[in-house]
Enzyme design. Structure first.
Site, PDB file in Angstrom:
ATOM      1  N   LYS A 298    -101.071 -90.591  59.923  1.00  0.00           N
ATOM      2  CA  LYS A 298    -100.376 -90.965  61.171  1.00  0.00           C
ATOM      3  C   LYS A 298    -101.386 -90.778  62.298  1.00  0.00           C
ATOM      4  O   LYS A 298    -101.637 -89.668  62.754  1.00  0.00           O
ATOM      5  CB  LYS A 298     -99.133 -90.094  61.399  1.00  0.00           C
ATOM      6  N   ARG A 303     -99.747 -97.745  69.534  1.00  0.00           N
ATOM      7  CA  ARG A 303     -99.309 -98.830  68.657  1.00  0.00           C
ATOM      8  C   ARG A 303     -99.839-100.161  69.173  1.00  0.00           C
ATOM      9  O   ARG A 303     -99.752-100.432  70.382  1.00  0.00           O
ATOM     10  CB  ARG A 303     -97.772 -98.854  68.645  1.00  0.00           C
ATOM     11  N   LYS A 455     -93.889 -93.864  53.447  1.00  0.00           N
ATOM     12  CA  LYS A 455     -93.171 -95.141  53.445  1.00  0.00           C
ATOM     13  C   LYS A 455     -92.769 -95.572  52.045  1.00  0.00           C
ATOM     14  O   LYS A 455     -93.554 -95.438  51.106  1.00  0.00           O
ATOM     15  CB  LYS A 455     -94.070 -96.230  54.056  1.00  0.00           C
ATOM     16  N   ARG A 469     -85.215 -97.507  63.597  1.00  0.00           N
ATOM     17  CA  ARG A 469     -85.776 -96.225  63.213  1.00  0.00           C
ATOM     18  C   ARG A 469     -85.233 -95.992  61.810  1.00  0.00           C
ATOM     19  O   ARG A 469     -84.071 -95.667  61.639  1.00  0.00           O
ATOM     20  CB  ARG A 469     -85.318 -95.133  64.193  1.00  0.00           C
TER      21      ARG A 469
END
Ligand code: ATP
Length: 643
Positions: A298, A303, A455, A469
Site C-alpha cells: 500500500k 491515487r 485483494k 468501499r
C-alpha cells in the site's frame, strides 16, 4: 405511489407540453424534498418531477432533463470538467442588496440571525413591493445564468457576476430566491443525495415508458422493474459518471438497454474502488478463507487514474476525478516510455509516489504534497515521482471491470513495461499464511509503504467495483497493527480560541463526519492536543477565511458549542484509540444507540488536501468501528475470565 406527488410539483396551468421546464416546479420539488427526511418520499417527489419533465419535453429534447438533473445535484458539468459554483457571501449579499434595495448592514444582521443566506434572500424578496409580476424563471434560463457566472473570470468578472445574479433575483417568485442563492453558494442543503437522483431518474423513465406504451403491469412487476432499473442506473453511472452522456442515452434507449450503450470510456474518470480497514491478519484470513487473494504494497502517495484514448494524449485524474495532468507533466512524459506499441487505449489505476532523488527510495506522502498543485513545469520539478500501477480497467476499446483481478493483472503486465524510477507494477505476494502475510507487511513498511492492500483475486468477487468501499479489498496499515487505533478523515467545522501562549490561534477544533445520505455533517469530537505551534499557525491561516458566527444549515451540531464555526471544507486525518457513546455529539446517532459516537483521545495526523468534505468518513463506518471495538472488548473480557 411513485407518481403520487405529480400534482404537488406541477405548476398549474403554467407548464404545457413543449414549454421549457418552469423553475417554479423545480423549486417546489426542492422544498418538498427539504421538508422530509424519508428517503422513499424524497425519491417519489423527485420521480414525479422528472416524470413531468420527460412527458412534457419537446420531441427529441434531452437538455430539459439534463439541466434539471444538474440543478438537482447542484452541478453544472461533469465533476472532472470543474465548472463550479461557490460564490462568496459578500458578493451574494451585494447582489441581494442591489436587487431588493435592502442595506448591506440589514442583510448581514439577518444572516447572523438566520444562518442561511437563501432564507435571507427569500425573506428580502417577500418584503419587497413590486409593481408588476416578472416573467417566470425557467430551468434553461437559470442553468445558463449559473454557468455564465461559474465561467466568468478576469478582473471585471465580479461586476458581471453581480449583474447576472441581480437579474436572476429580480425574476424570483415565492421560494425560488432561496434555492437560487443556495445553488450559487454551492450547497443546496435539501438532503438530496445523488443516489436518490439516480434512482428517481430510473423510476421516472420506466414510468414514462409504461405510460407511453400503455403497458399494464401488476404491482409486483412494477416493483421488480423499479429495483432492476435503479440498480442498472447506479452501476452505469459509476462506470460512466457523466450525465451529458448518460441522460440522452437513457431517453433514447430506456434503462434496460443502458448498459449496452454507456460503458467505461477513456477520458471520463470513474470513481475509484476503495478498501475497508482491517485490524489484524486473522481478520483477513477469516474473510478470504479458501479464496485466492493477493497482498500488494500500500504505497503512500496519491491515487492516480491514468486515461489514454486511441490517438489521444494521456490524462491523469485524482481520487476525486480532478484532472491532474498539469500537476504531473513529468508523469505524462514518463508514461510514454512504459506503454508498449500494441497498447492503444487504456485506463490504469495507480499510485503516484515521491522518490528520493539520489537513492530512488520511496518517500512518504508529505514529500509529494510539497509539489505545486497546478501548472507545474517539468524543469522546475524538485520531487521526483514514480507511478506504481495496480489495476487495468480498460484496454484497447474494451472495459475490463468485469474480469477477475488475476486476468486484469496479467493484461497489465503484458501491455506495459517497467521503467525503473518511472513506472512499475505494485509489488505483490500471493502468499496465504499468517507468517507470509506478516513478513510481507514488515517488508512493505521497511520499504516506506503504509502497509498492505489485500485483494480478492478470483471469481466475480474480484471484479472492479467503482465507487465502492468493498470488502473484497482490505487495507492493513501498520498503524492499525501497532494497536494505536483507527484513522478517520474528518471535517473541521468549529474552532475554540486559544488560551495562554496560544491566544493568536485556535487552540482546539470541533470535528465532524459526513453523512452522504442525509447530506449533513455530524459532530464527533473536540481535538486540542498534539499540535505544534507551527501547525496551529497553518491551521489558523487555512481556517480563518472560513469563519462564520453560526453553523451552516447542514452541520448537525448537537451539544457542541465552539467559539467560532467554519464552512465545512478542510479535511484532516485523525487517529483515535477509542470510540465511545456521547450525549453531546451527533455522529452516527441512531445507528448503534440513540446517542452519537465520539472519539476519545483523538490525535491529528495530517491535512488531507486530496479529499473533499464530502469524502470524509461516514456514520456507517464509524458505527462499524464502534461495533468492532465492542466486540473485541467483549471477546477480550471473555478471554480474561477464562484465564
Ligand atoms: P487512506 O486514508 O488509507 O489513504 P483512502 O480513504 O484515501 O485511504 P482507501 O480505500 O481507504 O482510500 O485506501 C486505499 C488507497 O490506498 C487508495 O485510494 C490508493 O490511493 C492507495 N493505494 C496504495 N497502494 C495501493 C494498492 N496497491 N492498491 C490500491 N490502492 C492503493
Amino acid at each position: 405511489a411513485a407518481l403520487s406527488r405529480v400534482a404537488d410539483v406541477d405548476v398549474k396551468g403554467g407548464w404545457k407540453s413543449g414549454d421549457p421546464v418552469p423553475y417554479a416546479s423545480l423549486a417546489k420539488t426542492f422544498s418538498l424534498i427539504e421538508a422530509t427526511t424519508k428517503r422513499l418520499e424524497k425519491t417519489s417527489i423527485l420521480t414525479s418531477f422528472f416524470f413531468l419533465v420527460i412527458q412534457r419535453r419537446a420531441k427529441g429534447d434531452s437538455s430539459s432533463l439534463l439541466q434539471s438533473v444538474y440543478l438537482c445535484i447542484n452541478r453544472l458539468s461533469p465533476d472532472y470538467v470543474g465548472v463550479e459554483l461557490g460564490i462568496g457571501e459578500s458578493l451574494l449579499i451585494k447582489a441581494i442588496s442591489e436587487s431588493t434595495g435592502r442595506t448591506l448592514a440589514t442583510l448581514k444582521a439577518e444572516l447572523k440571525k438566520e444562518g442561511d443566506l437563501g432564507l435571507v434572500a427569500m425573506n428580502s424578496k417577500r418584503s419587497q413591493k413590486t409593481l408588476f409580476k416578472p416573467r417566470p424563471l425557467t430551468v434553461p434560463f437559470v442553468f445558463s445564468s449559473l454557468r455564465e457566472i461559474a465561467l466568468s473570470s478576469g478582473h471585471s468578472s465580479q461586476a458581471k457576476k453581480v449583474s447576472i445574479i441581480t437579474k436572476l433575483l429580480a425574476a424570483c417568485q415565492e421560494m425560488e430566491a432561496k434555492y437560487i442563492v443556495r445553488s450559487l453558494e454551492g450547497k443546496l442543503r435539501i438532503g438530496n443525495a445523488e443516489r436518490t437522483v439516480l434512482v428517481a431518474l430510473a423510476h421516472a423513465v420506466v414510468l414514462a415508458d409504461k405510460e407511453q406504451n400503455g403497458k399494464k403491469w401488476s404491482k409486483e412487476k412494477l416493483t421488480s422493474r423499479f429495483e432492476e432499473s435503479a440498480n442498472i442506473m447506479k452501476s452505469v453511472y459509476s462506470e460512466l459518471p457523466n450525465y451529458d452522456l448518460v441522460v440522452p442515452a437513457l431517453l433514447d434507449h430506456g434503462v434496460m438497454k443502458l448498459k449496452n450503450v454507456c460503458k467505461l470510456t477513456p477520458g471520463v474518470p470513474l470513481k475509484p474502488m476503495l478498501a475497508k480497514p482491517t485490524k489484524a491478519i486473522g481478520e483477513v484470513l477469516d474473510r478470504f478463507e479458501n479464496k485466492r487473494f493477493t497482498c500488494e504494497y500500500k504505497y503512500d502517495g496519491e491515487r492516480a487514474q491514468v486515461h489514454k484514448l486511441e490517438r489521444g494524449s494521456v490524462a491523469i485524474f485524482s481520487r476525486n476525478s480532478e484532472d491532474m495532468s498539469n500537476k504531473y507533466p513529468d508523469l505524462v512524459e514518463q508514461l510514454s516510455h512504459c506503454i508498449k506499441p500494441e497498447t492503444k487505449s487504456f485506463v490504469l489505476d495507480a499510485e503516484a509516489v515521491a522518490l528520493e532523488n539520489t537513492t530512488g527510495k520511496l518517500m512518504p506522502f508529505q514529500e509529494l504534497s510539497k509539489r505545486k498543485r497546478k501548472d507545474v513545469k517539468v524543469e522546475d520539478i524538485q520531487v521526483h515521482v514514480c507511478l506504481f500501477a495496480f489495476d487495468l480497467l480498460y484496454l484497447n476499446g474494451e472495459p475490463l471491470l468485469q474480469k477477475p483481478l488475476w486476468e486484469r493483472r496479467e493484461l497489465l503486465q503484458k501491455y506495459f513495461q517497467v521503467v525503473p524510477g518511472e513506472f512499475d507494477f505494485a509489488r505483490s505476494s500471493d502468499g496465504e499464511s499468517t507468517d507470509e502475510i506478516q513478513a510481507f507487511l514488515e517488508e512493505s513498511v521497511k520499504d516506506g509503504c503504509e502497509g498492505l492492500m489485500i485483494k480478492m483475486l478470483d471469481s466475480d468477487a474480484s471484479y472492479y467495483e467503482p465507487s465502492r468501499r468493498s470488502v473484497n479489498w482490505l487495507k492493513l496499515k501498520k498503524d492499525y497493527l501497532a494497536g494505536v487505533g483507527d484513522s478517520l478523515d474528518l471535517v473541521v467545522v468549529g474552532g475554540y480560541y486559544g488560551k495562554g501562549k496560544r491566544t493568536n490561534v485556535y487552540g482546539a477544533f470541533l470535528l465532524a463526519c459526513y453523512d452522504a445520505d442525509a447530506e449533513e455533517y455530524q459532530t464527533i469530537c473536540k481535538i486540542g492536543t498534539g499540535f505544534s505551534e507551527e501547525v496551529l499557525q497553518s491551521h489558523w491561516d487555512a481556517l480563518r477565511p472560513l469563519e462564520s458566527q453560526k453553523p451552516r444549515g447542514d452541520v448537525k451540531a448537537g451539544g457542541a458549542k465552539p467559539d467560532i464555526w467554519f464552512e465545512p471544507k478542510v479535511v484532516w486525518e485523525v487517529l483515535t484509540a477509542d470510540l465511545s457513546l456521547s450525549p453531546v455529539y451527533t455522529a452516527a446517532q441512531g445507528l448503534v444507540d440513540e446517542r452519537g459516537i465520539s472519539l476519545r483521545f483523538p490525535r491529528f495526523l495530517r491535512v488531507r488536501d486530496d479529499k473533499l468534505a464530502e469524502d470524509a468518513t461516514g456514520p456507517e463506518q464509524i458505527a462499524e468501528m464502534y461495533e468492532r471495538q465492542t466486540l473485541a472488548q467483549s471477546r477480550g473480557g471473555k478471554n480474561n475470565k477464562a484465564s
